[in-house]
Design a protein around this motif. Structure first.
Motif, PDB file in Angstrom:
ATOM      1  N   ASN A   1     -18.992 -15.941 -24.322  1.00 48.00           N
ATOM      2  CA  ASN A   1     -18.914 -14.743 -24.902  1.00 48.00           C
ATOM      3  C   ASN A   1     -19.150 -13.461 -24.003  1.00 48.00           C
ATOM      4  O   ASN A   1     -19.907 -13.414 -23.070  1.00 48.00           O
ATOM      5  N   ALA A   2     -17.970 -12.383 -23.869  1.00 41.35           N
ATOM      6  CA  ALA A   2     -17.816 -11.618 -22.824  1.00 41.35           C
ATOM      7  C   ALA A   2     -17.173 -10.540 -23.440  1.00 41.35           C
ATOM      8  O   ALA A   2     -16.401 -10.197 -24.378  1.00 41.35           O
ATOM      9  N   VAL A   3     -17.387  -9.277 -22.636  1.00 43.01           N
ATOM     10  CA  VAL A   3     -16.865  -7.788 -22.991  1.00 43.01           C
ATOM     11  C   VAL A   3     -15.983  -7.592 -21.949  1.00 43.01           C
ATOM     12  O   VAL A   3     -16.350  -7.458 -20.855  1.00 43.01           O
ATOM     13  N   PHE A   4     -14.634  -7.424 -22.305  1.00 38.92           N
ATOM     14  CA  PHE A   4     -13.867  -7.063 -21.270  1.00 38.92           C
ATOM     15  C   PHE A   4     -13.428  -5.532 -21.393  1.00 38.92           C
ATOM     16  O   PHE A   4     -12.858  -5.090 -22.506  1.00 38.92           O
ATOM     17  N   THR A   5     -13.605  -4.563 -20.211  1.00 33.82           N
ATOM     18  CA  THR A   5     -13.031  -3.510 -20.395  1.00 33.82           C
ATOM     19  C   THR A   5     -11.724  -3.197 -19.626  1.00 33.82           C
ATOM     20  O   THR A   5     -11.367  -3.625 -18.536  1.00 33.82           O
ATOM     21  N   ILE A   6     -10.509  -3.053 -20.449  1.00 39.02           N
ATOM     22  CA  ILE A   6      -9.308  -2.996 -20.029  1.00 39.02           C
ATOM     23  C   ILE A   6      -8.574  -1.857 -19.818  1.00 39.02           C
ATOM     24  O   ILE A   6      -8.410  -1.042 -20.759  1.00 39.02           O
ATOM     25  N   PRO A   7      -8.224  -1.395 -18.598  1.00 45.09           N
ATOM     26  CA  PRO A   7      -7.421  -0.054 -18.282  1.00 45.09           C
ATOM     27  C   PRO A   7      -6.124  -0.105 -19.210  1.00 45.09           C
ATOM     28  O   PRO A   7      -5.502  -1.146 -19.299  1.00 45.09           O
TER      29      PRO A   7
ATOM     30  N   LEU B   1      -9.474  -4.432 -14.416  1.00 44.17           N
ATOM     31  CA  LEU B   1     -10.063  -4.993 -15.378  1.00 44.17           C
ATOM     32  C   LEU B   1     -11.483  -5.508 -15.126  1.00 44.17           C
ATOM     33  O   LEU B   1     -11.720  -6.091 -13.972  1.00 44.17           O
ATOM     34  N   LYS B   2     -12.418  -5.190 -16.119  1.00 45.31           N
ATOM     35  CA  LYS B   2     -13.873  -5.632 -15.623  1.00 45.31           C
ATOM     36  C   LYS B   2     -14.289  -6.577 -17.086  1.00 45.31           C
ATOM     37  O   LYS B   2     -13.829  -6.564 -18.172  1.00 45.31           O
ATOM     38  N   LYS B   3     -15.124  -7.193 -16.568  1.00 43.18           N
ATOM     39  CA  LYS B   3     -15.567  -8.525 -17.563  1.00 43.18           C
ATOM     40  C   LYS B   3     -17.363  -8.478 -17.330  1.00 43.18           C
ATOM     41  O   LYS B   3     -17.762  -8.566 -16.413  1.00 43.18           O
ATOM     42  N   LYS B   4     -17.869  -8.310 -18.502  1.00 42.90           N
ATOM     43  CA  LYS B   4     -19.436  -8.381 -18.768  1.00 42.90           C
ATOM     44  C   LYS B   4     -19.892  -9.604 -19.458  1.00 42.90           C
ATOM     45  O   LYS B   4     -19.305  -9.823 -20.620  1.00 42.90           O
ATOM     46  N   LEU B   5     -20.548 -10.507 -18.881  1.00 37.76           N
ATOM     47  CA  LEU B   5     -20.871 -11.846 -19.445  1.00 37.76           C
ATOM     48  C   LEU B   5     -22.040 -11.395 -20.531  1.00 37.76           C
ATOM     49  O   LEU B   5     -23.175 -11.012 -20.113  1.00 37.76           O
ATOM     50  N   LEU B   6     -21.940 -11.949 -21.777  1.00 40.05           N
ATOM     51  CA  LEU B   6     -23.025 -12.054 -22.951  1.00 40.05           C
ATOM     52  C   LEU B   6     -23.474 -13.115 -23.017  1.00 40.05           C
ATOM     53  O   LEU B   6     -24.658 -13.111 -23.313  1.00 40.05           O
ATOM     54  N   LYS B   7     -22.833 -14.251 -22.979  1.00 40.86           N
ATOM     55  CA  LYS B   7     -23.387 -15.655 -23.233  1.00 40.86           C
ATOM     56  C   LYS B   7     -22.480 -16.530 -22.183  1.00 40.86           C
ATOM     57  O   LYS B   7     -21.380 -16.447 -22.501  1.00 40.86           O
TER      58      LYS B   7
ATOM     59  N   GLU C   1     -21.787  -7.598 -14.902  1.00 43.86           N
ATOM     60  CA  GLU C   1     -20.360  -7.078 -14.903  1.00 43.86           C
ATOM     61  C   GLU C   1     -19.582  -7.099 -13.649  1.00 43.86           C
ATOM     62  O   GLU C   1     -20.166  -6.794 -12.503  1.00 43.86           O
ATOM     63  N   LYS C   2     -18.283  -7.557 -13.474  1.00 39.09           N
ATOM     64  CA  LYS C   2     -17.361  -7.809 -12.470  1.00 39.09           C
ATOM     65  C   LYS C   2     -16.101  -7.582 -12.567  1.00 39.09           C
ATOM     66  O   LYS C   2     -15.813  -7.403 -14.062  1.00 39.09           O
ATOM     67  N   GLU C   3     -15.478  -7.048 -11.537  1.00 38.32           N
ATOM     68  CA  GLU C   3     -14.147  -6.710 -11.825  1.00 38.32           C
ATOM     69  C   GLU C   3     -13.118  -7.815 -11.449  1.00 38.32           C
ATOM     70  O   GLU C   3     -13.603  -8.825 -10.542  1.00 38.32           O
TER      71      GLU C   3
ATOM     72  N   GLU D   1      -4.396 -10.296  -9.185  1.00 40.16           N
ATOM     73  CA  GLU D   1      -4.519 -11.715  -9.216  1.00 40.16           C
ATOM     74  C   GLU D   1      -4.767 -12.118 -10.410  1.00 40.16           C
ATOM     75  O   GLU D   1      -5.248 -11.891 -11.278  1.00 40.16           O
ATOM     76  N   SER D   2      -4.297 -13.700 -10.471  1.00 45.67           N
ATOM     77  CA  SER D   2      -4.357 -14.551 -11.663  1.00 45.67           C
ATOM     78  C   SER D   2      -5.764 -14.617 -11.858  1.00 45.67           C
ATOM     79  O   SER D   2      -6.723 -14.733 -11.199  1.00 45.67           O
ATOM     80  N   GLY D   3      -6.211 -14.999 -13.276  1.00 47.58           N
ATOM     81  CA  GLY D   3      -7.480 -15.178 -13.592  1.00 47.58           C
ATOM     82  C   GLY D   3      -8.031 -16.565 -13.066  1.00 47.58           C
ATOM     83  O   GLY D   3      -7.145 -17.413 -12.758  1.00 47.58           O
ATOM     84  N   ALA D   4      -9.220 -16.601 -13.021  1.00 47.92           N
ATOM     85  CA  ALA D   4      -9.759 -17.825 -12.265  1.00 47.92           C
ATOM     86  C   ALA D   4     -11.398 -17.775 -12.607  1.00 47.92           C
ATOM     87  O   ALA D   4     -11.924 -16.899 -13.178  1.00 47.92           O
ATOM     88  N   PRO D   5     -11.876 -19.150 -12.625  1.00 47.20           N
ATOM     89  CA  PRO D   5     -13.363 -18.959 -12.996  1.00 47.20           C
ATOM     90  C   PRO D   5     -14.521 -17.957 -12.128  1.00 47.20           C
ATOM     91  O   PRO D   5     -14.122 -17.906 -10.975  1.00 47.20           O
ATOM     92  N   VAL D   6     -14.945 -17.352 -12.889  1.00 47.60           N
ATOM     93  CA  VAL D   6     -15.560 -16.294 -12.222  1.00 47.60           C
ATOM     94  C   VAL D   6     -17.221 -16.604 -12.400  1.00 47.60           C
ATOM     95  O   VAL D   6     -17.726 -16.817 -13.503  1.00 47.60           O
ATOM     96  N   THR D   7     -18.082 -16.638 -11.316  1.00 47.27           N
ATOM     97  CA  THR D   7     -19.638 -16.967 -11.412  1.00 47.27           C
ATOM     98  C   THR D   7     -20.276 -15.694 -11.758  1.00 47.27           C
ATOM     99  O   THR D   7     -20.277 -14.793 -11.018  1.00 47.27           O
TER     100      THR D   7
END
Length: 570
Positions: free
Chosen positions: A109-115, A40-46, A32-34, A20-26
């Motif tokens: 600011n976010a941390v991405f965990t990228i397989p 691909l995972k994203k954890k919001l820091l700021k 942390e969300k996939e 799926e293409s990137g899109a705004p994620v609430t």
């Protein structure tokens, strides 16, 4: 991730349609969300600012730190003190970046965990990144510059370097004022101009300019990358005057700034009354039909001769009622499109001006069939009351009666469109009569019947037969025995070729009023139409039957030689 750190394009490992293409994620801070379905995972820091996120083609600027899962750092723009810039969605970075950063807001600011499949895959990136490595990136999206493929074919890319004002864009008829500078890809200056004015649909210099300005806001400044098909194509352009040559099949870099524009619009559908706004007006209100308006104006012939001047050089402004034929039709129509304080230049063709007869005006004669121009300023106006402005039911009834009489006057003069407007407005004044007293309800009903009947007569004259039918039906809902409504609806049905319905209405009208000459004459015409229709019908089916008979005979002749024909056992 600087220029020395090789980041392969993500499409080496996975096609765009596989994730799926990137899109705004609430998200909430710490959550942390996939993202998508590729791991691909994203954890919001700021949290970031606003709601906008970058799109493919945008030039983004980020700070980041990259680590392995065990915490080993392999790269950091923060350590270098220089943000990293790249074009999003173009495969300039690993796929996980292209997908993840599309979900970020400015200053987020976010941390991405990228397989590995969305990073460096089986090969890794020796010596710092091993094969099949899952990576973590601490990313801050500093800013981005929007880059749009404005023609959706890769022909013109637009990068906004200065945001414009408000939300409006110029249209084809508008006259824009721009600054521009044109260079070849090697930086060679081809052309430079300031304060150039042109009509958008006419274009200027090359096709790209008119395409681009229609996407811009006032004050916006952009850099265009223009492919040859929107520049000068296979032929190029020779040097001329102070402009340099453009080689064949050259891509151009154009810096374009939209300073302002004058809005130009067609006031009439036939494009014979054209208005150019010179000065914007105030607010949103405009005069309605019957409004009392005051204007300053200067009227000119095409050779510049002034034939009227009001509100200038000591002359009094012009006061008139809109749509009451106190001025030429073109001015009536224009003034109802204007706001208070607006100044416009209006070009009016003879049909909406003084026509084939011309006119003797205050300062000069307007010759027959003359196109005229007016510079007009709307000083003030007082709108004609609408039904919701009226405080008493009797006021509404009186206003409806007045509009009905105005409609009758226009009808007698053969001005059916103007009459229609008056009848429609009269009916609206008394459309809702639930609060009326009994006597007022009777008055309102009589007015509704008259206005709708007269409106139907206008619609028949204008050949708007469906509308005439609807208006007559409205009347019959109020008074089922109204002979005029039946008669006019029958005329509408006849013109719509609904002869059966027309006959029903005519017969009912004759039951109510057997001696009505108009109805009897129309019934005679209707009978002739039905007779003519039946003849055509009979001829059509007769021809069809003859063709079928002939076809059957031919088939029978063909079947005579067949051993098992239909009649062989008879």
């Amino acid at each position: 991730m600087d220029e020395d750190f090789d980041i392969p394009a993500g499409d080496e490992f996975m096609d765009d349609d596989e994730i799926e293409s990137g899109a705004p994620v609430t998200m909430k801070v710490g959550e942390e969300k996939e993202i998508g379905s590729g791991g691909l995972k994203k954890k919001l820091l700021k949290e970031g600012d606003g709601w906008d996120t970058p799109e493919s083609g945008d030039e983004v600027e980020v700070h980041y730190t990259g680590t392995l899962l065990d915490g080993t750092q392999f790269d950091s723009s923060r350590d270098r003190g220089t943000p990293f810039k790249f074009t999003l969605g173009q495969g300039q970075v690993i796929k996980g970046w292209d997908l993840g950063i599309k979900t970020m807001k400015k200053r987020e600011n976010a941390v991405f965990t990228i397989p590995a499949d969305l990073a460096y895959g089986e090969a890794g990136s020796p010596p710092t990144i091993p094969p099949n490595a899952t990576l973590k990136f601490d990313v801050e999206l500093l800013s981005w510059v929007s880059v749009k493929d404005i023609c959706k074919d890769g022909g013109i890319f637009k990068k906004i370097v200065k945001e414009g004002e408000k939300w409006e864009n110029p249209k084809d008829l508008d006259e824009v004022i721009v600054n521009y500078e044109v260079r070849l890809e090697d930086g060679t200056l081809v052309a430079k101009s300031e304060g150039v004015e042109f009509k958008v649909e006419d274009g200027h210099f090359c096709p790209a300019l008119s395409k681009a300005v229609k996407t811009m806001k006032k004050g916006e400044k952009v850099v265009l990358t223009v492919k040859p098909e929107y520049g000068f194509g296979e032929k190029g352009k020779p040097a001329s005057g102070d402009q340099g040559a453009v080689p064949a099949n050259a891509t151009l870099q154009i810096t374009l700034e939209l300073l302002s524009w004058k809005v130009v619009s067609n006031v009439t559908d036939d494009k014979k009354v054209v208005k150019k706004i010179l000065t914007e007006g105030e607010g949103y209100e405009r005069p309605n039909e019957g409004a009392v308006v005051q204007v300053n104006l200067i009227g000119r012939l095409q050779d510049g001769t002034v034939f009227i001047k009001r509100g200038h050089d000591g002359t009094d402004p012009l006061d008139f009622k809109a749509d009451e034929e106190q001025v030429i039709d073109g001015l009536d129509r224009v003034v109802m499109t204007m706001k208070k304080g607006e100044v416009a230049l209006v070009t009016i063709a003879p049909e909406y001006a003084f026509g084939p007869n011309g006119s003797e005006q205050e300062l000069a004669v307007v010759p027959p069939n003359a196109t005229v121009t007016y510079e007009i300023e709307l000083n003030s106006f007082i709108k004609d009351k609408e039904s919701w402005d009226m405080t008493t039911t009797q006021e509404k009834i009186e206003a409806a009666g007045k509009k009905k009489e105005e409609g009758n006057a226009f009808f007698k003069a053969g001005k059916y469109k103007k009459a229609v407007k008056r009848y429609e407005k009269a009916a609206k004044f008394i459309e809702y009569d639930t609060n009326f007293e009994e006597e007022e309800k009777k008055q309102a009903k009589a007015l509704k019947i008259t206005c709708n009947l007269n409106n139907a007569a206008c619609q028949l004259k204008l050949k708007e037969f469906k509308q005439a039918e609807k208006l007559c039906t409205k009347v019959l809902e109020l008074e089922s025995t109204n002979v005029k409504a039946l008669y006019r609806r029958a005329q509408a049905h006849m013109n719509l070729a609904d002869l059966d319905l027309a006959e029903i209405d005519i017969k009912k009208a004759l039951e109510i009023d057997p001696d009505n000459k108009d109805v009897k004459l129309t019934y005679k015409v209707l009978k002739e139409k039905i007779k003519e229709y039946n003849k055509k019908d009979a001829k059509f089916y007769g021809n069809m039957f003859a063709k079928m008979t002939k076809s059957s005979a031919n088939k029978a002749a063909t079947n005579e030689a067949e051993p098992m024909s239909v009649d062989s056992k008879a």
